[in-house]
Design a protein around this motif. Structure first.
Motif, short mmCIF file in Angstrom:
data_model
loop_
_atom_site.label_atom_id
_atom_site.label_comp_id
_atom_site.label_asym_id
_atom_site.label_seq_id
_atom_site.Cartn_x
_atom_site.Cartn_y
_atom_site.Cartn_z
N MET A 24 12.02 2.74 4.08
CA MET A 24 13.03 3.16 5.06
C MET A 24 14.36 3.37 4.33
O MET A 24 14.79 2.52 3.54
CB MET A 24 13.18 2.04 6.11
N VAL A 25 14.99 4.51 4.55
CA VAL A 25 16.30 4.79 3.97
C VAL A 25 17.31 4.77 5.11
O VAL A 25 17.14 5.45 6.13
CB VAL A 25 16.34 6.15 3.24
N LEU A 26 18.36 3.96 4.94
CA LEU A 26 19.36 3.74 6.00
C LEU A 26 20.74 4.13 5.50
O LEU A 26 21.15 3.73 4.40
CB LEU A 26 19.36 2.25 6.38
N LYS A 27 21.45 4.88 6.33
CA LYS A 27 22.77 5.37 5.92
C LYS A 27 23.88 4.57 6.59
O LYS A 27 23.88 4.38 7.80
CB LYS A 27 22.91 6.86 6.28
N ILE A 59 16.51 -5.60 -0.96
CA ILE A 59 17.09 -4.26 -1.14
C ILE A 59 16.36 -3.61 -2.32
O ILE A 59 16.34 -4.14 -3.43
CB ILE A 59 18.60 -4.36 -1.40
N HIS A 60 15.74 -2.47 -2.05
CA HIS A 60 14.99 -1.75 -3.09
C HIS A 60 15.91 -0.86 -3.91
O HIS A 60 15.78 -0.76 -5.12
CB HIS A 60 13.89 -0.92 -2.42
N LEU A 71 14.86 0.32 1.74
CA LEU A 71 14.08 -0.90 1.90
C LEU A 71 12.59 -0.56 1.81
O LEU A 71 12.15 0.46 2.32
CB LEU A 71 14.35 -1.54 3.28
N LEU A 72 11.82 -1.43 1.14
CA LEU A 72 10.36 -1.33 1.16
C LEU A 72 9.87 -2.47 2.05
O LEU A 72 10.23 -3.62 1.82
CB LEU A 72 9.75 -1.53 -0.23
N ILE A 122 7.63 -5.85 -5.86
CA ILE A 122 8.27 -4.90 -6.79
C ILE A 122 9.61 -4.42 -6.23
O ILE A 122 10.44 -3.90 -6.98
CB ILE A 122 7.36 -3.67 -7.06
N ALA A 123 9.85 -4.59 -4.93
CA ALA A 123 11.02 -3.99 -4.27
C ALA A 123 12.34 -4.24 -4.98
O ALA A 123 13.04 -3.29 -5.32
CB ALA A 123 11.09 -4.42 -2.81
#
Length: 261
Positions: A24-27, A59-60, A71-72, A122-123
Motif C-alpha cells: 500500500m502506498v499512502l500520500k 515502514i517499507h 507499507l507491506l 523483509i519490509a
C-alpha cells in the motif's frame, strides 16, 4: 519520547504481491516528516465493529519528494484482511513514526553489513539497504521464504545492492533456511554486522550464530503491538538484564545480545 503524528493519508496505490501479502502506498497531505529505517506506523482500520485496535506495520519505504510511505502488509487476521479491501483515493489515518529504528552509522555496523529478512520481515530492510548504500556502505541482502511466491520484492532489493535468496522448498535460490546459506556459514566473516527481521525462530537462530562468531547483530522484534506508544503493555518482552521492556517504545530494534531468547 519521540514526537509522533496522527495524519490522514490518501491511498494512492494498493496491489497484491502474492496470495497473503499486499503493498500500500499512502500520500501525506503535506510534507512527510523524517522517518528512519526500522520505524513503524500504527494503521487505523476502516470502520469495523470487530477490529478497533490499530495495526502495527513496518515502514517499507519513504519517498520525501512524493511525500509517500509504502507499507507491506500480510493478511494475518480480520484487521489486515479488512485493510486489504481499501480503494485508491480513500483516506487512512496513521500514527507515526513510532519506535527506534536500526542503528546504521558505520562506526557501529561497519562497511559490509548483512541484512537478513524472512517472509514479510523483509519490509523494513528495503529502506535500510537504500540508506546504507547512500552512506557509502556495501550491504548484502539475504531473503528467505518458504517458496518462490513468498519471496517478496527480490527484484527491488537486487536493483539496490547484492541480493541472495533461500527457499525452504528450493524453488528459488539456495534450498533451506537462511541459516543454511553460505553467507551465514563459510562466508560469514566477510560481514561486519548483521541486521535481521523475520519470524522469531529465524531471528533466534541468526542471533546465536552472530554471538558465536562475535558479529554485532540487530534484531527487529515484530511482536503484536496494540497501542504503539507503550501504554497497553501487550508487547512486553524480557531482556537479558532481567527487565521487561516495551517493544514498541524501546524497540522494535534491539541488540540481539539483549534479547532473552
Amino acid at each position: 519520547m519521540h514526537k509522533h503524528h496522527s495524519t490522514d493519508f490518501t491511498v494512492v496505490d494498493i496491489h497484491s504481491l502474492n496470495q497473503s501479502c499486499y503493498q500500500m502506498v499512502l500520500k501525506h497531505p503535506d510534507t512527510l516528516p523524517k522517518v528512519s529505517p526500522g520505524q513503524f506506523v500504527q494503521v487505523q482500520l476502516p470502520d469495523s465493529a470487530t477490529s478497533y485496535l490499530r495495526r502495527p506495520i513496518s515502514i517499507h519505504d519513504a519517498d520525501f519528494e512524493a511525500n509517500t510511505l509504502t507499507l507491506l502488509i500480510r493478511k494475518a487476521g480480520k484487521g489486515t484482511e479488512l485493510l486489504s479491501h481499501v480503494k485508491e483515493g480513500e483516506k487512512i489515518n496513521l500514527l507515526y513514526p513510532l519506535g527506534n529504528g536500526f542503528t546504521l552509522d558505520q562506526a557501529k555496523i561497519g562497511n559490509a553489513p548483512l541484512l537478513i529478512g524472512g517472509g514479510v520481515g523483509i519490509a523494513p530492510l528495503y529502506m535500510a539497504a537504500k540508506a546504507l548504500k547512500e552512506a557509502g556502505a556495501n550491504p548484502t541482502v539475504l531473503l528467505g521464504a518458504r517458496n518462490e511466491s513468498d519471496l517478496l520484492k527480490k527484484e527491488a532489493f537486487a536493483a539496490i545492492t547484492e541480493t541472495q535468496c533461500t527457499t525452504e522448498d528450493g524453488t528459488y535460490g539456495t534450498k533451506g533456511f537462511v541459516t543454511d546459506h553460505a553467507n551465514m556459514k563459510e562466508n560469514i566473516h566477510q560481514y561486519t554486522s548483521i541486521i535481521v527481521c523475520g519470524p522469531m525462530p529465524m531471528m533466534r537462530a541468526i542471533a546465536r550464530v552472530a554471538e558465536a562468531e562475535n558479529i554485532p547483530c540487530q534484531v527487529s522484534l515484530e511482536n503484536k503491538m496494540a497501542c504503539g506508544i507503550g501504554a497497553c503493555l501487550c508487547c512486553v518482552t524480557e531482556t537479558t538484564d532481567g527487565h521487561n521492556t516495551c517493544v514498541c517504545t524501546q524497540g522494535p530494534v534491539f541488540d540481539s545480545k539483549n534479547v532473552k531468547w
